[in-house]
Design a protein around this motif. Structure first.
Motif, PDB file in Angstrom:
ATOM      1  N   SER A  65       0.823  -1.202   0.000  1.00 33.08           N
ATOM      2  CA  SER A  65       0.000   0.000   0.000  1.00 33.08           C
ATOM      3  C   SER A  65       0.866   1.266   0.000  1.00 33.08           C
ATOM      4  O   SER A  65       0.610   2.211  -0.751  1.00 33.08           O
ATOM      5  N   TYR A  66       1.889   1.285   0.845  1.00 28.47           N
ATOM      6  CA  TYR A  66       2.781   2.439   0.909  1.00 28.47           C
ATOM      7  C   TYR A  66       3.498   2.647  -0.419  1.00 28.47           C
ATOM      8  O   TYR A  66       3.690   3.778  -0.861  1.00 28.47           O
ATOM      9  N   GLN A  67       3.887   1.548  -1.070  1.00 27.15           N
ATOM     10  CA  GLN A  67       4.583   1.662  -2.352  1.00 27.15           C
ATOM     11  C   GLN A  67       3.675   2.288  -3.412  1.00 27.15           C
ATOM     12  O   GLN A  67       4.103   3.152  -4.175  1.00 27.15           O
ATOM     13  N   LYS A  68       2.419   1.877  -3.439  1.00 30.79           N
ATOM     14  CA  LYS A  68       1.471   2.454  -4.401  1.00 30.79           C
ATOM     15  C   LYS A  68       1.283   3.950  -4.151  1.00 30.79           C
ATOM     16  O   LYS A  68       1.269   4.745  -5.089  1.00 30.79           O
ATOM     17  N   LEU A  69       1.125   4.315  -2.882  1.00 29.43           N
ATOM     18  CA  LEU A  69       0.969   5.736  -2.549  1.00 29.43           C
ATOM     19  C   LEU A  69       2.228   6.530  -2.897  1.00 29.43           C
ATOM     20  O   LEU A  69       2.144   7.643  -3.411  1.00 29.43           O
ATOM     21  N   ALA A  70       3.377   5.951  -2.612  1.00 24.58           N
ATOM     22  CA  ALA A  70       4.641   6.625  -2.914  1.00 24.58           C
ATOM     23  C   ALA A  70       4.790   6.840  -4.420  1.00 24.58           C
ATOM     24  O   ALA A  70       5.161   7.933  -4.867  1.00 24.58           O
ATOM     25  N   ASP A  71       4.482   5.809  -5.197  1.00 23.03           N
ATOM     26  CA  ASP A  71       4.583   5.912  -6.649  1.00 23.03           C
ATOM     27  C   ASP A  71       3.635   6.964  -7.207  1.00 23.03           C
ATOM     28  O   ASP A  71       4.008   7.755  -8.070  1.00 23.03           O
ATOM     29  N   ASN A  73       2.434   9.538  -5.718  1.00 27.13           N
ATOM     30  CA  ASN A  73       2.714  10.891  -5.230  1.00 27.13           C
ATOM     31  C   ASN A  73       4.171  11.302  -5.398  1.00 27.13           C
ATOM     32  O   ASN A  73       4.589  12.343  -4.891  1.00 27.13           O
ATOM     33  N   ASN A  74       4.935  10.462  -6.075  1.00 27.93           N
ATOM     34  CA  ASN A  74       6.334  10.759  -6.355  1.00 27.93           C
ATOM     35  C   ASN A  74       7.131  11.036  -5.068  1.00 27.93           C
ATOM     36  O   ASN A  74       7.862  12.014  -4.973  1.00 27.93           O
ATOM     37  N   LEU A  75       6.941  10.163  -4.086  1.00 27.34           N
ATOM     38  CA  LEU A  75       7.613  10.285  -2.793  1.00 27.34           C
ATOM     39  C   LEU A  75       8.389   9.004  -2.496  1.00 27.34           C
ATOM     40  O   LEU A  75       8.042   7.933  -2.997  1.00 27.34           O
ATOM     41  N   PRO A  76       9.399   9.089  -1.648  1.00 30.90           N
ATOM     42  CA  PRO A  76      10.076   7.862  -1.209  1.00 30.90           C
ATOM     43  C   PRO A  76       9.133   7.028  -0.344  1.00 30.90           C
ATOM     44  O   PRO A  76       8.369   7.574   0.467  1.00 30.90           O
ATOM     45  N   VAL A  77       9.180   5.724  -0.483  1.00 37.23           N
ATOM     46  CA  VAL A  77       8.269   4.847   0.249  1.00 37.23           C
ATOM     47  C   VAL A  77       8.467   4.956   1.757  1.00 37.23           C
ATOM     48  O   VAL A  77       7.493   4.894   2.513  1.00 37.23           O
ATOM     49  N   ASP A  78       9.690   5.162   2.214  1.00 41.25           N
ATOM     50  CA  ASP A  78       9.901   5.268   3.661  1.00 41.25           C
ATOM     51  C   ASP A  78       9.271   6.533   4.237  1.00 41.25           C
ATOM     52  O   ASP A  78       8.826   6.557   5.379  1.00 41.25           O
ATOM     53  N   GLU A  79       9.173   7.577   3.428  1.00 43.93           N
ATOM     54  CA  GLU A  79       8.514   8.808   3.871  1.00 43.93           C
ATOM     55  C   GLU A  79       7.013   8.580   4.038  1.00 43.93           C
ATOM     56  O   GLU A  79       6.408   9.030   5.012  1.00 43.93           O
ATOM     57  N   VAL A  80       6.420   7.871   3.094  1.00 42.88           N
ATOM     58  CA  VAL A  80       4.995   7.546   3.180  1.00 42.88           C
ATOM     59  C   VAL A  80       4.741   6.669   4.404  1.00 42.88           C
ATOM     60  O   VAL A  80       3.796   6.897   5.168  1.00 42.88           O
ATOM     61  N   ALA A  81       5.599   5.680   4.630  1.00 39.32           N
ATOM     62  CA  ALA A  81       5.442   4.781   5.776  1.00 39.32           C
ATOM     63  C   ALA A  81       5.536   5.543   7.095  1.00 39.32           C
ATOM     64  O   ALA A  81       4.743   5.304   8.010  1.00 39.32           O
ATOM     65  N   LYS A  82       6.468   6.469   7.193  1.00 39.81           N
ATOM     66  CA  LYS A  82       6.621   7.240   8.434  1.00 39.81           C
ATOM     67  C   LYS A  82       5.426   8.160   8.677  1.00 39.81           C
ATOM     68  O   LYS A  82       4.989   8.327   9.813  1.00 39.81           O
ATOM     69  N   MET A  83       4.886   8.743   7.606  1.00 39.97           N
ATOM     70  CA  MET A  83       3.682   9.575   7.769  1.00 39.97           C
ATOM     71  C   MET A  83       2.523   8.723   8.269  1.00 39.97           C
ATOM     72  O   MET A  83       1.779   9.126   9.171  1.00 39.97           O
ATOM     73  N   ALA A  84       2.387   7.533   7.696  1.00 45.41           N
ATOM     74  CA  ALA A  84       1.321   6.627   8.126  1.00 45.41           C
ATOM     75  C   ALA A  84       1.550   6.188   9.571  1.00 45.41           C
ATOM     76  O   ALA A  84       0.608   6.120  10.358  1.00 45.41           O
ATOM     77  N   GLY A  85       2.807   5.913   9.915  1.00 43.01           N
ATOM     78  CA  GLY A  85       3.135   5.485  11.272  1.00 43.01           C
ATOM     79  C   GLY A  85       2.745   6.520  12.306  1.00 43.01           C
ATOM     80  O   GLY A  85       2.193   6.181  13.364  1.00 43.01           O
ATOM     81  N   THR A  86       3.012   7.773  12.008  1.00 45.65           N
ATOM     82  CA  THR A  86       2.645   8.849  12.935  1.00 45.65           C
ATOM     83  C   THR A  86       1.138   8.867  13.162  1.00 45.65           C
ATOM     84  O   THR A  86       0.668   8.986  14.294  1.00 45.65           O
ATOM     85  N   LYS A  87       0.373   8.718  12.078  1.00 47.24           N
ATOM     86  CA  LYS A  87      -1.092   8.712  12.193  1.00 47.24           C
ATOM     87  C   LYS A  87      -1.583   7.477  12.947  1.00 47.24           C
ATOM     88  O   LYS A  87      -2.473   7.566  13.792  1.00 47.24           O
ATOM     89  N   LEU A  88      -1.013   6.311  12.623  1.00 43.16           N
ATOM     90  CA  LEU A  88      -1.457   5.071  13.260  1.00 43.16           C
ATOM     91  C   LEU A  88      -1.167   5.081  14.763  1.00 43.16           C
ATOM     92  O   LEU A  88      -1.982   4.620  15.563  1.00 43.16           O
ATOM     93  N   VAL A  89      -0.022   5.597  15.150  1.00 40.31           N
ATOM     94  CA  VAL A  89       0.318   5.678  16.571  1.00 40.31           C
ATOM     95  C   VAL A  89      -0.633   6.638  17.282  1.00 40.31           C
ATOM     96  O   VAL A  89      -1.147   6.339  18.356  1.00 40.31           O
ATOM     97  N   SER A  90      -0.896   7.784  16.658  1.00 35.00           N
ATOM     98  CA  SER A  90      -1.784   8.750  17.308  1.00 35.00           C
ATOM     99  C   SER A  90      -3.225   8.255  17.382  1.00 35.00           C
ATOM    100  O   SER A  90      -3.965   8.632  18.283  1.00 35.00           O
ATOM    101  N   ARG A  91      -3.630   7.392  16.466  1.00 34.71           N
ATOM    102  CA  ARG A  91      -5.001   6.869  16.448  1.00 34.71           C
ATOM    103  C   ARG A  91      -5.181   5.597  17.273  1.00 34.71           C
ATOM    104  O   ARG A  91      -6.290   5.072  17.352  1.00 34.71           O
ATOM    105  N   ALA A  92      -4.120   5.091  17.859  1.00 39.00           N
ATOM    106  CA  ALA A  92      -4.232   3.862  18.658  1.00 39.00           C
ATOM    107  C   ALA A  92      -5.253   4.082  19.776  1.00 39.00           C
ATOM    108  O   ALA A  92      -5.337   5.159  20.355  1.00 39.00           O
ATOM    109  N   ASN A  93      -6.006   3.058  20.036  1.00 38.55           N
ATOM    110  CA  ASN A  93      -7.051   3.129  21.065  1.00 38.55           C
ATOM    111  C   ASN A  93      -6.450   3.027  22.464  1.00 38.55           C
ATOM    112  O   ASN A  93      -5.367   2.457  22.640  1.00 38.55           O
ATOM    113  N   PRO A  94      -7.161   3.552  23.463  1.00 38.46           N
ATOM    114  CA  PRO A  94      -6.695   3.394  24.843  1.00 38.46           C
ATOM    115  C   PRO A  94      -6.483   1.918  25.170  1.00 38.46           C
ATOM    116  O   PRO A  94      -7.297   1.068  24.809  1.00 38.46           O
ATOM    117  N   GLY A  95      -5.368   1.637  25.823  1.00 42.30           N
ATOM    118  CA  GLY A  95      -5.035   0.259  26.179  1.00 42.30           C
ATOM    119  C   GLY A  95      -4.141  -0.438  25.178  1.00 42.30           C
ATOM    120  O   GLY A  95      -3.529  -1.452  25.494  1.00 42.30           O
TER     121      GLY A  95
END
Length: 108
Positions: A65-71, A73-95
């Motif tokens: 999924s990250y590779q498709k988004l990177a391709d 949007n003309n971005l490096p795949v690791d940049e897309v993954a890190k952006m997603a990681g920030t969102k996923l961590v912030s959206r984690a549920n309590p517990g």
């Protein structure tokens, strides 16, 4: 209409494994077996075979999924993954567990 029915059956068949996988991931998160990381991938907190297989499967799907988004949007795949990681961590549920910058697990 006759062409639509096989297409609907195929779509339902493809959605069922993804739904099962999502439920398994949610269960693993709730049980503390896996946690989100800032890298955009989940990491195992338990080292049993089922958890490790789930982590591998989820992270493979995320990589694709990250590779498709990177391709597109003309971005490096690791940049897309890190952006997603920030969102996923912030959206984690309590517990649920997330891994901090220091690599330590913390429960939200």
């Amino acid at each position: 209409m006759k062409k639509l029915i096989p297409l609907m059956i195929l779509t339902l068949g493809l959605c069922a494994p993804a739904l099962a996988l999502t439920l398994t991931l949610n269960e693993a998160r709730s049980a503390g077996r896996v946690g989100e990381t800032l890298s955009g991938y989940i990491a195992p907190r338990s080292q049993d075979r089922e958890t490790l297989a789930l982590v591998e499967q989820i992270n493979k799907a995320r990589t694709d999924s990250y590779q498709k988004l990177a391709d597109s949007n003309n971005l490096p795949v690791d940049e897309v993954a890190k952006m997603a990681g920030t969102k996923l961590v912030s959206r984690a549920n309590p517990g649920e567990y997330v891994q901090g910058i220091n690599g330590k697990w913390m429960q939200k």
